[in-house]
Design a protein around this motif. Structure first.
Motif, PDB file in Angstrom:
ATOM      1  N   LYS A  43       0.811  -1.224   0.000  1.00  0.00           N
ATOM      2  CA  LYS A  43       0.000   0.000   0.000  1.00  0.00           C
ATOM      3  C   LYS A  43       0.840   1.268   0.000  1.00  0.00           C
ATOM      4  O   LYS A  43       0.566   2.196  -0.762  1.00  0.00           O
ATOM      5  N   GLN A  44       1.896   1.311   0.824  1.00  0.00           N
ATOM      6  CA  GLN A  44       2.723   2.521   0.899  1.00  0.00           C
ATOM      7  C   GLN A  44       3.352   2.847  -0.451  1.00  0.00           C
ATOM      8  O   GLN A  44       3.423   4.002  -0.850  1.00  0.00           O
ATOM      9  N   GLY A  45       3.809   1.845  -1.161  1.00  0.00           N
ATOM     10  CA  GLY A  45       4.419   2.066  -2.475  1.00  0.00           C
ATOM     11  C   GLY A  45       3.393   2.447  -3.523  1.00  0.00           C
ATOM     12  O   GLY A  45       3.604   3.357  -4.329  1.00  0.00           O
ATOM     13  N   ALA A  62      -6.251  -6.269 -12.409  1.00  0.00           N
ATOM     14  CA  ALA A  62      -5.617  -7.110 -13.429  1.00  0.00           C
ATOM     15  C   ALA A  62      -4.529  -7.989 -12.798  1.00  0.00           C
ATOM     16  O   ALA A  62      -4.406  -9.171 -13.137  1.00  0.00           O
ATOM     17  N   ILE A  63      -3.762  -7.422 -11.874  1.00  0.00           N
ATOM     18  CA  ILE A  63      -2.733  -8.210 -11.181  1.00  0.00           C
ATOM     19  C   ILE A  63      -3.390  -9.315 -10.360  1.00  0.00           C
ATOM     20  O   ILE A  63      -2.941 -10.467 -10.375  1.00  0.00           O
ATOM     21  N   ASP A  64      -4.464  -8.977  -9.638  1.00  0.00           N
ATOM     22  CA  ASP A  64      -5.218  -9.986  -8.876  1.00  0.00           C
ATOM     23  C   ASP A  64      -5.632 -11.147  -9.775  1.00  0.00           C
ATOM     24  O   ASP A  64      -5.446 -12.316  -9.429  1.00  0.00           O
ATOM     25  N   ALA A  65      -6.203 -10.816 -10.922  1.00  0.00           N
ATOM     26  CA  ALA A  65      -6.689 -11.852 -11.844  1.00  0.00           C
ATOM     27  C   ALA A  65      -5.545 -12.734 -12.337  1.00  0.00           C
ATOM     28  O   ALA A  65      -5.675 -13.973 -12.364  1.00  0.00           O
ATOM     29  N   ASN A  83       4.231  -4.397  -5.649  1.00  0.00           N
ATOM     30  CA  ASN A  83       4.288  -2.948  -5.801  1.00  0.00           C
ATOM     31  C   ASN A  83       4.262  -2.624  -7.294  1.00  0.00           C
ATOM     32  O   ASN A  83       4.673  -3.443  -8.122  1.00  0.00           O
ATOM     33  N   ILE A  84       3.753  -1.452  -7.628  1.00  0.00           N
ATOM     34  CA  ILE A  84       3.757  -1.002  -9.016  1.00  0.00           C
ATOM     35  C   ILE A  84       4.390   0.377  -9.102  1.00  0.00           C
ATOM     36  O   ILE A  84       4.406   1.135  -8.124  1.00  0.00           O
ATOM     37  N   PHE A 129       5.834  -0.997 -14.248  1.00  0.00           N
ATOM     38  CA  PHE A 129       6.713  -1.900 -13.523  1.00  0.00           C
ATOM     39  C   PHE A 129       5.879  -2.630 -12.477  1.00  0.00           C
ATOM     40  O   PHE A 129       5.076  -2.009 -11.776  1.00  0.00           O
ATOM     41  N   ILE A 130       6.071  -3.924 -12.384  1.00  0.00           N
ATOM     42  CA  ILE A 130       5.451  -4.718 -11.320  1.00  0.00           C
ATOM     43  C   ILE A 130       6.592  -5.357 -10.541  1.00  0.00           C
ATOM     44  O   ILE A 130       7.370  -6.134 -11.096  1.00  0.00           O
ATOM     45  N   ASP A 131       6.697  -4.987  -9.271  1.00  0.00           N
ATOM     46  CA  ASP A 131       7.755  -5.510  -8.406  1.00  0.00           C
ATOM     47  C   ASP A 131       7.169  -6.515  -7.432  1.00  0.00           C
ATOM     48  O   ASP A 131       6.105  -6.274  -6.843  1.00  0.00           O
TER      49      ASP A 131
END
Length: 177
Positions: A43-45, A62-65, A83-84, A129-131
């Motif tokens: 959440k913070q990021g 979309a990430i959840d799916a 994080n995104i 970016f997806i971290d």
């Protein structure tokens, strides 16, 4: 005769293999990715990402799916934090067309060409970016990146975000070599 029959199949294959998003990933080669079964959003990021709240929601859905398709589930005590980050840049393309008896491309100067017009178009190139961060160690273990052109068409936005996220997360978990 065979070449004529294969041509439409080849064209369909080439068109279907083109994607509007280029994806890359990097990861810690010393990590066993099979240990990660649960995740939560960092959440913070995510709160620091400077995009609309609606787009954030679209990306997170979309990430959840995609992660649920991989057998992962959300948890209050996660193995991974997600994080995104986003980045965008304006791109200008200048095309010059000469009027007259030809286009003037090639060697030398063509005295028969006269006039010409330049067209400038702009487009926005976006990067998502997806971290994935190991929640216990607080270390980045995987990063995916998708680069493509953003549509101004609001109707296609959700579809485009889903495509970006799906293409990026296709690379997770990393394949053993």
């Amino acid at each position: 005769m065979k070449a004529i029959k294969l041509l439409p199949v080849l064209i369909i294959f080439l068109l279907s293999s083109c994607s509007s998003v280029r994806v890359y990933s990097d990861y810690d080669k010393n990590v066993d990715f099979s240990q990660y079964k649960t995740y939560a959003f960092h959440k913070q990021g995510i709160d620091k990402v400077q995009i609309s709240e609606l787009d954030k929601k679209r990306i997170l859905r979309a990430i959840d799916a995609e992660l649920s398709k991989k057998g992962m589930s959300k948890s209050e005590n996660p193995d991974l934090l997600v994080n995104i980050m986003t980045k965008e840049r304006e791109r200008l393309d200048v095309n010059q067309f000469n009027a007259g008896w030809g286009y003037g491309w090639g060697w030398g100067w063509n005295p028969y060409l006269w006039g010409g017009q330049s067209y400038v178009t702009s487009s926005t190139e976006g990067t998502l970016f997806i971290d994935l961060i190991d929640a216990k160690k607080k270390e980045l273990v995987w990063e995916g990146e998708g680069i493509g052109y953003l549509s101004e068409n609001r109707d296609n936005k959700e579809k485009q975000i889903n495509e970006y996220v799906a293409k990026i997360l296709e690379l997770y978990p990393p394949k053993s070599k």
